[in-house]
Structure formats: structure tokens, C-alpha cells
Scaffold this active site. Structure first.
Site, PDB file in Angstrom:
ATOM      1  N   ASN A   9       0.865  -1.189   0.000  1.00  0.00           N
ATOM      2  CA  ASN A   9       0.000   0.000   0.000  1.00  0.00           C
ATOM      3  C   ASN A   9       0.896   1.232   0.000  1.00  0.00           C
ATOM      4  O   ASN A   9       1.477   1.588   1.021  1.00  0.00           O
ATOM      5  CB  ASN A   9      -0.885  -0.025   1.262  1.00  0.00           C
ATOM      6  CG  ASN A   9      -1.715   1.241   1.410  1.00  0.00           C
ATOM      7  OD1 ASN A   9      -1.868   2.008   0.462  1.00  0.00           O
ATOM      8  ND2 ASN A   9      -2.259   1.446   2.610  1.00  0.00           N
ATOM      9  N   TRP A  10       0.993   1.857  -1.160  1.00  0.00           N
ATOM     10  CA  TRP A  10       1.913   3.004  -1.282  1.00  0.00           C
ATOM     11  C   TRP A  10       1.364   4.266  -0.621  1.00  0.00           C
ATOM     12  O   TRP A  10       2.078   5.250  -0.483  1.00  0.00           O
ATOM     13  CB  TRP A  10       2.185   3.319  -2.764  1.00  0.00           C
ATOM     14  CG  TRP A  10       2.877   2.231  -3.524  1.00  0.00           C
ATOM     15  CD1 TRP A  10       3.295   1.010  -3.038  1.00  0.00           C
ATOM     16  CD2 TRP A  10       3.227   2.250  -4.910  1.00  0.00           C
ATOM     17  NE1 TRP A  10       3.877   0.283  -4.051  1.00  0.00           N
ATOM     18  CE2 TRP A  10       3.855   1.022  -5.207  1.00  0.00           C
ATOM     19  CE3 TRP A  10       3.065   3.186  -5.932  1.00  0.00           C
ATOM     20  CZ2 TRP A  10       4.326   0.707  -6.476  1.00  0.00           C
ATOM     21  CZ3 TRP A  10       3.534   2.877  -7.200  1.00  0.00           C
ATOM     22  CH2 TRP A  10       4.161   1.635  -7.466  1.00  0.00           C
ATOM     23  N   LYS A  11       0.099   4.264  -0.315  1.00  0.00           N
ATOM     24  CA  LYS A  11      -0.564   5.460   0.235  1.00  0.00           C
ATOM     25  C   LYS A  11      -0.323   6.662  -0.704  1.00  0.00           C
ATOM     26  O   LYS A  11      -0.242   6.489  -1.910  1.00  0.00           O
ATOM     27  CB  LYS A  11      -0.085   5.738   1.662  1.00  0.00           C
ATOM     28  CG  LYS A  11      -0.121   4.494   2.542  1.00  0.00           C
ATOM     29  CD  LYS A  11       0.037   4.800   3.989  1.00  0.00           C
ATOM     30  CE  LYS A  11       0.194   3.513   4.767  1.00  0.00           C
ATOM     31  NZ  LYS A  11       0.147   3.681   6.203  1.00  0.00           N
ATOM     32  N   HIS A 106      -9.385   0.930   5.286  1.00  0.00           N
ATOM     33  CA  HIS A 106      -8.091   1.190   5.920  1.00  0.00           C
ATOM     34  C   HIS A 106      -8.303   2.155   7.091  1.00  0.00           C
ATOM     35  O   HIS A 106      -9.146   3.057   7.020  1.00  0.00           O
ATOM     36  CB  HIS A 106      -7.123   1.798   4.896  1.00  0.00           C
ATOM     37  CG  HIS A 106      -5.714   1.827   5.398  1.00  0.00           C
ATOM     38  ND1 HIS A 106      -5.264   2.790   6.279  1.00  0.00           N
ATOM     39  CD2 HIS A 106      -4.664   1.001   5.174  1.00  0.00           C
ATOM     40  CE1 HIS A 106      -3.996   2.553   6.567  1.00  0.00           C
ATOM     41  NE2 HIS A 106      -3.605   1.471   5.911  1.00  0.00           N
ATOM     42  N   GLU A 108      -6.731   4.625   8.056  1.00  0.00           N
ATOM     43  CA  GLU A 108      -6.576   6.052   7.709  1.00  0.00           C
ATOM     44  C   GLU A 108      -7.855   6.592   7.068  1.00  0.00           C
ATOM     45  O   GLU A 108      -8.204   7.761   7.256  1.00  0.00           O
ATOM     46  CB  GLU A 108      -5.352   6.236   6.794  1.00  0.00           C
ATOM     47  CG  GLU A 108      -4.064   6.049   7.582  1.00  0.00           C
ATOM     48  CD  GLU A 108      -2.867   5.559   6.777  1.00  0.00           C
ATOM     49  OE1 GLU A 108      -2.903   5.625   5.531  1.00  0.00           O
ATOM     50  OE2 GLU A 108      -1.904   5.086   7.402  1.00  0.00           O
ATOM     51  N   GLU A 178      -5.059  -5.103  10.853  1.00  0.00           N
ATOM     52  CA  GLU A 178      -4.072  -4.035  11.006  1.00  0.00           C
ATOM     53  C   GLU A 178      -4.333  -3.288  12.312  1.00  0.00           C
ATOM     54  O   GLU A 178      -5.146  -2.344  12.342  1.00  0.00           O
ATOM     55  CB  GLU A 178      -4.176  -3.048   9.843  1.00  0.00           C
ATOM     56  CG  GLU A 178      -3.929  -3.666   8.487  1.00  0.00           C
ATOM     57  CD  GLU A 178      -3.416  -2.634   7.497  1.00  0.00           C
ATOM     58  OE1 GLU A 178      -2.310  -2.840   6.980  1.00  0.00           O
ATOM     59  OE2 GLU A 178      -4.098  -1.609   7.277  1.00  0.00           O
ATOM     60  N   GLY A 184       2.485   2.320  10.775  1.00  0.00           N
ATOM     61  CA  GLY A 184       3.403   3.438  10.594  1.00  0.00           C
ATOM     62  C   GLY A 184       4.120   3.868  11.865  1.00  0.00           C
ATOM     63  O   GLY A 184       4.722   4.944  11.898  1.00  0.00           O
ATOM     64  N   SER A 224       3.614  -1.998  10.496  1.00  0.00           N
ATOM     65  CA  SER A 224       5.069  -2.004  10.690  1.00  0.00           C
ATOM     66  C   SER A 224       5.693  -3.367  10.401  1.00  0.00           C
ATOM     67  O   SER A 224       6.670  -3.766  11.048  1.00  0.00           O
ATOM     68  CB  SER A 224       5.430  -1.516  12.094  1.00  0.00           C
ATOM     69  OG  SER A 224       5.007  -0.171  12.253  1.00  0.00           O
ATOM     70  N   GLY A 245       2.883  -1.145   4.305  1.00  0.00           N
ATOM     71  CA  GLY A 245       2.889   0.275   3.969  1.00  0.00           C
ATOM     72  C   GLY A 245       4.306   0.747   3.675  1.00  0.00           C
ATOM     73  O   GLY A 245       4.843   0.567   2.578  1.00  0.00           O
ATOM     74  N   GLY A 246       4.950   1.343   4.675  1.00  0.00           N
ATOM     75  CA  GLY A 246       6.265   1.967   4.498  1.00  0.00           C
ATOM     76  C   GLY A 246       7.284   1.084   3.786  1.00  0.00           C
ATOM     77  O   GLY A 246       7.971   1.540   2.858  1.00  0.00           O
TER      78      GLY A 246
HETATM   79  C1  PEP Z   1      -0.704   0.168   6.162  1.00  0.00           C
HETATM   80  O1  PEP Z   1      -0.868   1.377   6.048  1.00  0.00           O
HETATM   81  O2  PEP Z   1      -1.552  -0.609   5.702  1.00  0.00           O
HETATM   82  C2  PEP Z   1       0.474  -0.296   6.861  1.00  0.00           C
HETATM   83  C3  PEP Z   1       0.495  -1.515   7.273  1.00  0.00           C
HETATM   84  O3  PEP Z   1       1.487   0.635   7.041  1.00  0.00           O
HETATM   85  P1  PEP Z   1       2.945   0.361   7.666  1.00  0.00           P
HETATM   86  O4  PEP Z   1       3.431  -0.942   7.084  1.00  0.00           O
HETATM   87  O5  PEP Z   1       3.759   1.513   7.256  1.00  0.00           O
HETATM   88  O6  PEP Z   1       2.745   0.250   9.140  1.00  0.00           O
END
Ligand code: PEP
Length: 261
Positions: A9-11, A106, A108, A178, A184, A224, A245-246
């Protein structure tokens, strides 16, 4: 057998040039990996699903056109088919450009855009109506975990968001657990915490739909997850991969996560 999946997920990140570099590096690694696997006669590769921002979707779809093992989807969709919804994108539009997946719910979107369970259920209907695979996100906030409400929170999210479906429709659903406190933050759920919640989610599916549906459901962990901890997380029997994500923005790290089964 249920699918192993690693999703990125590049956001709202990356310029077009950066996105192109990321996918071309990823593709080189995947090409090499496929050649190695064929040579070793091994087949335990996860499916990779990329979730770029809408504006890059068609470019990334072109890169992976007819490329086995990589799918491309969107990070969101609107709950209506079409109409006067300035700035929005519908599930039918996603389907029309060739996207196969969409993330719904999600944290967010829930937090920053006020998306509640009722709205998310509508989005799930749109996704299914348009033959997209929906990656439905659930997860508790820190105070909810600390007060022991995490199972109840996740159960409510799943019941309202998707457990109104018929069993057959679940074939187009992937669940991503999640925990909000892990997204994040650099704080990851421990492998035991992840396994415990994933087993619980599977038991909810089993109670309502039976063991066949429960056993077929891919349940991803997100929060994370990175190149260092993915293998331990994915080694749990109810963890079928990750929503990343990241770390999905770093080609070498993301590729290492893909190889963590
Ligand atoms: C996400 O936003 O779905 C996610 C898991 O982010 P991160 O891996 O950066 O925690």
C-alpha cells in the site's frame, strides 16, 4: 489451498518517476526469482498486489500486464457507481482500467475521512458488484487493546463490514488485520498477538460460514511489517501474508518480504 499474499500500500507517496523506478526494480527481482524457482521446481510464491495512488494505476497496470503473480489495485473506491462526486473514483472505473483489487476500510480512511462501518459495507457491495477483490481492513486502536476490547472491536468491524455477505461472495474478499497502534509506528504486533487475532478472525468466519470458507480466507497482517520481522509473522499458521505500507516503498525490503515464506 488459501492464497499467500504480499500487498504493498503506497498510500500518497512517490512521484511518477519514483514509482516507475520502484516497479522496474521489483520486476527485475521477480523475474530472477521466477527463474530460480523454476530451476528448483518450487512453487510457494505469494501473490503480490500493488496499491499505487489512483493516478499511477494505469501505468503500473501496463507494467504488469499479463505478468503472472502480480496484481494491481486501488487504495479506495466510492460507494456509488457514478455521478456528481467531484474528486472520487468508482469501483466500476477501477474495473474498467483493469484493476483487480481494492482496499476498503483502511484505518486512515476510517479515521481521517470519517468512513464508518455502514459506508464501508456500501463500498464492499460496490467492489463485489464490479468483480474486484476487496481487501477489507480491520483492527483496534491502542486504548481498545489496553482495555481488552480488541476482539470485540474486530468482531464488530467484520460483522458490519462484510459478514452480511453470502458465502460465495467471500471468495472475492481478503481480510487484513491491522492494529491501528502498529500502523506506521515502528511497533509491530508480536507474532503471538498476530496469530491470536488471526485465529479469532478465522473462527468468526467459521462460526458463520463453516470451515471451508474459513480455511479458504486469506488473512493478512499489517502494521510495521518489514524485511526483518516478516518471516516470523508469516510463519504463524493463520497469517497468510501482509499488507505492507512503508516497507513497500523500498524495493529491496519489499522483495525480501515477498520471499519471507
Ligand atoms: C498500512 O498502512 O496498511 C500499513 C500496514 O502501514 P505500515 O506498514 O507503514 O505500518
Amino acid at each position: 489451498m488459501r492464497k499467500k499474499i504480499v500487498a504493498g500500500n503506497w498510500k500518497m507517496n512517490l512521484s511518477l518517476e519514483e514509482a516507475k523506478t520502484l516497479v522496474s526494480e521489483l520486476k527485475v527481482n521477480l523475474d530472477n526469482q521466477s527463474a530460480d524457482r523454476v530451476a528448483q521446481n518450487a512453487s510457494n510464491l505469494p501473490v503480490v498486489v500493488l496499491f499505487p495512488p489512483y493516478i499511477y494505476l494505469t501505468r503500473i497496470l501496463d507494467v504488469f500486464y499479463n505478468y503472472e503473480g502480480v496484481s494491481v489495485g486501488a487504495q479506495n473506491c466510492h460507494q456509488n457507481d457514478q455521478g456528481a462526486f467531484t474528486g472520487e473514483v468508482s469501483a466500476s472505473m477501477l474495473r474498467s482500467v483493469g484493476a483487480s483489487h481494492v482496499i476498503i476500510g483502511h484505518s486512515e480512511r476510517r479515521e481521517q475521512f470519517g468512513e464508518d462501518d455502514g459506508l464501508l459495507a456500501e463500498k464492499m457491495r460496490q467492489a463485489l458488484k464490479n468483480d474486484l477483490t476487496a481487501v477489507f481492513c480491520c483492527g483496534e486502536k491502542l486504548p481498545e487493546r489496553e482495555s481488552g476490547k480488541h476482539f470485540q472491536v474486530v468482531s464488530d468491524q467484520l460483522h458490519k463490514g462484510l459478514m452480511w455477505m453470502e458465502e460465495k461472495q467471500l471468495e472475492k474478499v481478503v481480510i487484513a488485520y491491522e492494529p491501528v497502534w502498529a500502523i506506521g509506528t515502528g511497533v509491530t504486533a508480536s507474532p503471538d498477538q498476530a496469530q491470536e487475532m488471526h485465529a479469532y478472525i478465522r473462527s468468526l468466519i467459521e462460526d458463520k460460514y463453516g470451515s471451508r470458507a474459513a480455511e479458504s480466507m486469506s488473512i493478512l497482517y499489517g502494521g510495521s511489517c518489514n524485511a526483518k520481522n516478516a518471516r516470523e509473522l508469516f510463519s504463524n499458521k493463520d497469517v497468510d501474508g501482509g499488507l505492507i505500507g512503508g516497507a513497500s516503498l523500498k524495493p529491496a525490503d519489499f522483495f525480501q518480504i515477498i520471499q519471507s515464506f
